[in-house]
Structure formats: C-alpha cells, structure tokens
Write a protein that holds these residues in place. Sequence first.
Motif, PDB file in Angstrom:
ATOM      1  N   SER A   1       0.871  -1.340  -0.132  1.00 13.60           N
ATOM      2  CA  SER A   1      -0.030  -0.075   0.082  1.00 13.60           C
ATOM      3  C   SER A   1       0.525   1.208   0.008  1.00 13.60           C
ATOM      4  O   SER A   1       0.339   2.250   0.482  1.00 13.60           O
ATOM      5  CB  SER A   1      -0.980   0.116   1.263  1.00 13.60           C
ATOM      6  OG  SER A   1      -2.066  -0.797   1.106  1.00 13.60           O
TER       7      SER A   1
ATOM      8  N   GLU B   1     -13.266  -4.770   3.770  1.00 20.05           N
ATOM      9  CA  GLU B   1     -11.871  -5.145   3.302  1.00 20.05           C
ATOM     10  C   GLU B   1     -11.489  -6.393   3.912  1.00 20.05           C
ATOM     11  O   GLU B   1     -11.561  -6.628   4.900  1.00 20.05           O
ATOM     12  CB  GLU B   1     -10.913  -4.074   3.560  1.00 20.05           C
ATOM     13  CG  GLU B   1     -10.979  -2.881   2.811  1.00 20.05           C
ATOM     14  CD  GLU B   1      -9.782  -1.888   2.652  1.00 20.05           C
ATOM     15  OE1 GLU B   1      -8.727  -2.555   2.350  1.00 20.05           O
ATOM     16  OE2 GLU B   1      -9.696  -0.800   3.059  1.00 20.05           O
TER      17      GLU B   1
ATOM     18  N   THR C   1      -8.670 -10.114   2.909  1.00 22.53           N
ATOM     19  CA  THR C   1      -7.179 -10.557   2.264  1.00 22.53           C
ATOM     20  C   THR C   1      -7.654 -12.189   2.309  1.00 22.53           C
ATOM     21  O   THR C   1      -7.879 -12.565   3.724  1.00 22.53           O
ATOM     22  CB  THR C   1      -6.303 -10.016   2.636  1.00 22.53           C
ATOM     23  OG1 THR C   1      -5.301 -10.222   1.744  1.00 22.53           O
ATOM     24  CG2 THR C   1      -5.834 -10.415   3.920  1.00 22.53           C
TER      25      THR C   1
ATOM     26  N   TYR D   1      -6.917   1.207   4.348  1.00 21.21           N
ATOM     27  CA  TYR D   1      -5.792   0.127   4.647  1.00 21.21           C
ATOM     28  C   TYR D   1      -4.540   0.588   4.275  1.00 21.21           C
ATOM     29  O   TYR D   1      -4.077   0.143   3.183  1.00 21.21           O
ATOM     30  CB  TYR D   1      -6.117  -1.384   4.509  1.00 21.21           C
ATOM     31  CG  TYR D   1      -5.502  -2.242   5.061  1.00 21.21           C
ATOM     32  CD1 TYR D   1      -5.054  -1.985   6.377  1.00 21.21           C
ATOM     33  CD2 TYR D   1      -5.200  -3.402   4.378  1.00 21.21           C
ATOM     34  CE1 TYR D   1      -4.315  -3.101   6.907  1.00 21.21           C
ATOM     35  CE2 TYR D   1      -4.406  -4.311   4.951  1.00 21.21           C
ATOM     36  CZ  TYR D   1      -3.693  -4.129   6.231  1.00 21.21           C
ATOM     37  OH  TYR D   1      -3.332  -5.111   7.066  1.00 21.21           O
TER      38      TYR D   1
ATOM     39  N   LYS E   1      -1.109  -0.621   8.043  1.00 22.19           N
ATOM     40  CA  LYS E   1      -0.592  -2.109   7.793  1.00 22.19           C
ATOM     41  C   LYS E   1       0.589  -2.602   8.465  1.00 22.19           C
ATOM     42  O   LYS E   1       0.742  -3.356   9.145  1.00 22.19           O
ATOM     43  CB  LYS E   1      -0.189  -2.336   6.384  1.00 22.19           C
ATOM     44  CG  LYS E   1      -1.203  -2.808   5.403  1.00 22.19           C
ATOM     45  CD  LYS E   1      -0.702  -3.143   4.024  1.00 22.19           C
ATOM     46  CE  LYS E   1      -1.774  -3.479   2.883  1.00 22.19           C
ATOM     47  NZ  LYS E   1      -1.113  -3.975   1.877  1.00 22.19           N
TER      48      LYS E   1
ATOM     49  N   CYS F   1     -11.509 -16.028  -5.718  1.00 19.12           N
ATOM     50  CA  CYS F   1      -9.940 -15.788  -5.493  1.00 19.12           C
ATOM     51  C   CYS F   1      -9.082 -17.203  -6.060  1.00 19.12           C
ATOM     52  O   CYS F   1      -8.054 -17.022  -6.571  1.00 19.12           O
ATOM     53  CB  CYS F   1      -9.702 -15.870  -3.916  1.00 19.12           C
ATOM     54  SG  CYS F   1     -10.113 -14.191  -3.612  1.00 19.12           S
TER      55      CYS F   1
ATOM     56  N   ARG G   1      -1.371 -13.549  -1.830  1.00 23.28           N
ATOM     57  CA  ARG G   1      -2.495 -13.094  -0.919  1.00 23.28           C
ATOM     58  C   ARG G   1      -3.053 -12.120  -1.948  1.00 23.28           C
ATOM     59  O   ARG G   1      -2.388 -11.229  -2.628  1.00 23.28           O
ATOM     60  CB  ARG G   1      -1.811 -12.203   0.360  1.00 23.28           C
ATOM     61  CG  ARG G   1      -2.816 -12.175   1.369  1.00 23.28           C
ATOM     62  CD  ARG G   1      -2.391 -11.076   2.399  1.00 23.28           C
ATOM     63  NE  ARG G   1      -2.446  -9.702   1.912  1.00 23.28           N
ATOM     64  CZ  ARG G   1      -1.351  -9.033   1.568  1.00 23.28           C
ATOM     65  NH1 ARG G   1       0.004  -9.457   1.861  1.00 23.28           N
ATOM     66  NH2 ARG G   1      -1.398  -7.886   1.403  1.00 23.28           N
TER      67      ARG G   1
ATOM     68  N   ASP H   1      -6.087  -9.350  -2.114  1.00 24.97           N
ATOM     69  CA  ASP H   1      -6.837  -8.417  -1.389  1.00 24.97           C
ATOM     70  C   ASP H   1      -8.469  -7.998  -2.042  1.00 24.97           C
ATOM     71  O   ASP H   1      -8.146  -7.896  -3.294  1.00 24.97           O
ATOM     72  CB  ASP H   1      -6.100  -6.930  -1.238  1.00 24.97           C
ATOM     73  CG  ASP H   1      -4.780  -7.256  -0.526  1.00 24.97           C
ATOM     74  OD1 ASP H   1      -4.695  -8.046   0.338  1.00 24.97           O
ATOM     75  OD2 ASP H   1      -3.934  -6.450  -0.643  1.00 24.97           O
TER      76      ASP H   1
ATOM     77  N   ASN I   1      -0.588 -10.206  -4.316  1.00 24.10           N
ATOM     78  CA  ASN I   1       0.710  -9.998  -3.719  1.00 24.10           C
ATOM     79  C   ASN I   1       1.507 -11.332  -3.858  1.00 24.10           C
ATOM     80  O   ASN I   1       0.915 -12.336  -3.229  1.00 24.10           O
ATOM     81  CB  ASN I   1       0.635  -9.391  -2.211  1.00 24.10           C
ATOM     82  CG  ASN I   1      -0.207  -8.139  -1.989  1.00 24.10           C
ATOM     83  OD1 ASN I   1       0.375  -7.182  -2.253  1.00 24.10           O
ATOM     84  ND2 ASN I   1      -1.566  -8.506  -1.759  1.00 24.10           N
TER      85      ASN I   1
ATOM     86  N   SER J   1       4.097 -11.885  -0.039  1.00 32.61           N
ATOM     87  CA  SER J   1       3.550 -11.400   1.240  1.00 32.61           C
ATOM     88  C   SER J   1       4.364 -11.179   2.404  1.00 32.61           C
ATOM     89  O   SER J   1       5.435 -11.884   2.681  1.00 32.61           O
ATOM     90  CB  SER J   1       2.285 -12.393   1.531  1.00 32.61           C
ATOM     91  OG  SER J   1       1.520 -12.459   0.534  1.00 32.61           O
TER      92      SER J   1
ATOM     93  N   ASP K   1      -0.233 -10.216   7.500  1.00 27.73           N
ATOM     94  CA  ASP K   1      -1.549 -11.169   7.365  1.00 27.73           C
ATOM     95  C   ASP K   1      -1.503 -12.424   7.280  1.00 27.73           C
ATOM     96  O   ASP K   1      -2.001 -13.347   8.127  1.00 27.73           O
ATOM     97  CB  ASP K   1      -2.374 -10.375   6.137  1.00 27.73           C
ATOM     98  CG  ASP K   1      -2.514  -8.995   6.068  1.00 27.73           C
ATOM     99  OD1 ASP K   1      -2.629  -8.533   7.184  1.00 27.73           O
ATOM    100  OD2 ASP K   1      -2.799  -8.559   5.208  1.00 27.73           O
TER     101      ASP K   1
END
Length: 322
Positions: A162, A197, A199, A224, A229, A255, A269, A271, A286, A289, A296
Amino acid sequence: MILSEESKKNILKKFQNKKIAVLYGGISEEREVSLRSGENIYKALTSFKELKDNCILIDVKNHYQLVDILKKEKVEYCYNILHGTFGEDGSIQGLLDCLNIKYTGENTLVSSVCMNKVYTKRIWQSSNIPTADFILLKDFYNNENNKIKFPLILKPISNGSSVGVSLIKNKKEFEENIKKIEKISDYFIEPYIKGKEITVGLVRENKGIYIFPILGINTKNEIYDYDAKYTAGKTELEVPAKIDKKIEKKVIEICSSAYNILGCEGLCRIDAIIDEKGNIYLMEVNTQSGMTNTSDIPAMAKSVNIKFEDIALYVLGLSYRD
C-alpha cells in the motif's frame, strides 16, 4: 497447507545439504518491511537443525555484489523475501534464472505481471473476475468527463504494501496529490468502494490450492494504507473474517480462479473488498506477502495452529524442482 511430519522430514532431507540464501532488504520503498520479514524467515529456517548451518542472510543492496556473493557462497536455493521493485517484479527472478539458482515464489513472468496492478486487473476483467473499475491517472487527469467520481483511490501501478495509496475526496486534494507525483504514468485511479476489506491467503497444495482462513481488516485509518498495515495498533485483524457463509464461499471460488488464471504456484495473498450490497471486488495480488509480526499471512496461519516455521519450510519446499 497441512505439513505432516512425513512431509516435513522429506523437505528437510532434500535441503539439509543445500546452500540456501534468504534474500531480504533490497532497494525499494518496502525495504524496511522486507528486513523484518527476512529476519523472521531466517530465524524460522535455522530453527531446524538440518538447515541451521547452511542458511545465510543476504541484504540485497547491490545486484552486482549479489551475484558475487551467490557465486562465492555456492548458493543453490534462494528464499526470496524481497518486497517491491526489483524484488517481486520479475527482476531478481530473471537474474536467478540466468544464474541457474532456484528460488521461492513465482517465476519471472508471473511475478512481473502480478506486480503490475493494471495488467493484473486487465487479465481478471478479460476472465470475468470481478475487480473495481479503473482508469490510468494520465487519462483521468486529461479528461473532464470521467466515469470515476470523487471520492476515489489513487494507486501506484507497481508498488506493494500500500505504498503511495491515497484516498482523494475532492478536486483540491487531487491537485495537492498530483503535485507530489514525479511520473503521472506510474499511477491509476479506482473508485472508492465502501465496504468490508478482506484478504485471502492461497498456496499451491499438490494439484489444488490451500486457502487460509479469510482475514477481515478493521483499520482505524480511513483506508488500509502503509501506515495502517505496519504500525502496531492501527489495524485489527479479524480471523476468520466476519462475513456471510455464502459470500465466504463465493470469495474462495473467485480468488481460486484469480490465482489460477494468473498462473500462480506459490504463497500469494489476494486483497478484496465486499461492498454494502455484498458485491465482491478483487483489488490486487501479492506474490511476496509480508512475513513480519504484524503481517496478514502469519495471522491467518496462527488462527488454524499452523506454525510460522512450518510456513517458511513449506514455501522453501515448493522451490525444489529437481
């Protein structure tokens, strides 16, 4: 990701005589996150007696020096925990391919595509994977009749964690943010979607995909962002996410398809956000990660009693392609 004792022994046996380098740090804006991730991964791998004496840490500050170190240390495998530019965009992957050194994570092509949020979204759109509308900043900036209205989200095309993500509420804030940007062509615009939100952590497991418990994100910040984060106390991670079971099932299906369509094979990952009507929008993927104490994936794993050390070992095992 169920790592049985037998599987663990097999992985350790394969790597007990292999020279392994944990690549961390790097030169991107995500350097500090990578340093923290790398230290955790190195500690996890060296907790196994079979790997304790054949793991080294390399802070990748200079790629010419990196080649010399890899050759001098006779490294055979790299655990890549670099984040951002030159770490997860296909650059380091291509370098390691040229040196015939195996590595964790996605290959050169998948890494470069997934790092580019616009390319990722175009692939998802062409495959009917739901993702938010978008417009390149240069096109938005030069067009008064934009479909995307304020409030909106300004994002860099190829940064992770981010970094550079901003919520823009009006034209004045937009102009103020534009002044801070060196290259307009490096950014794009999405509509601000109000909702939940989440993930989703995914990793290849045999011929299928292991899905970690979906993680809900409750941040004290408006969005976020990087601060939310990686600053302790700014965000509450909710595992499992408090979402409707039907929506949860749909999120997993979407996903899984998104992961496969991009050609992913490692620990990733994705989001996403669920709007107030229950619509699901994937935001980005990602491929490297974060593995810090506030990241996360470790939180997801902990919720189902998967040890951090086992995640690190499992990911290392995925790089074994002999």
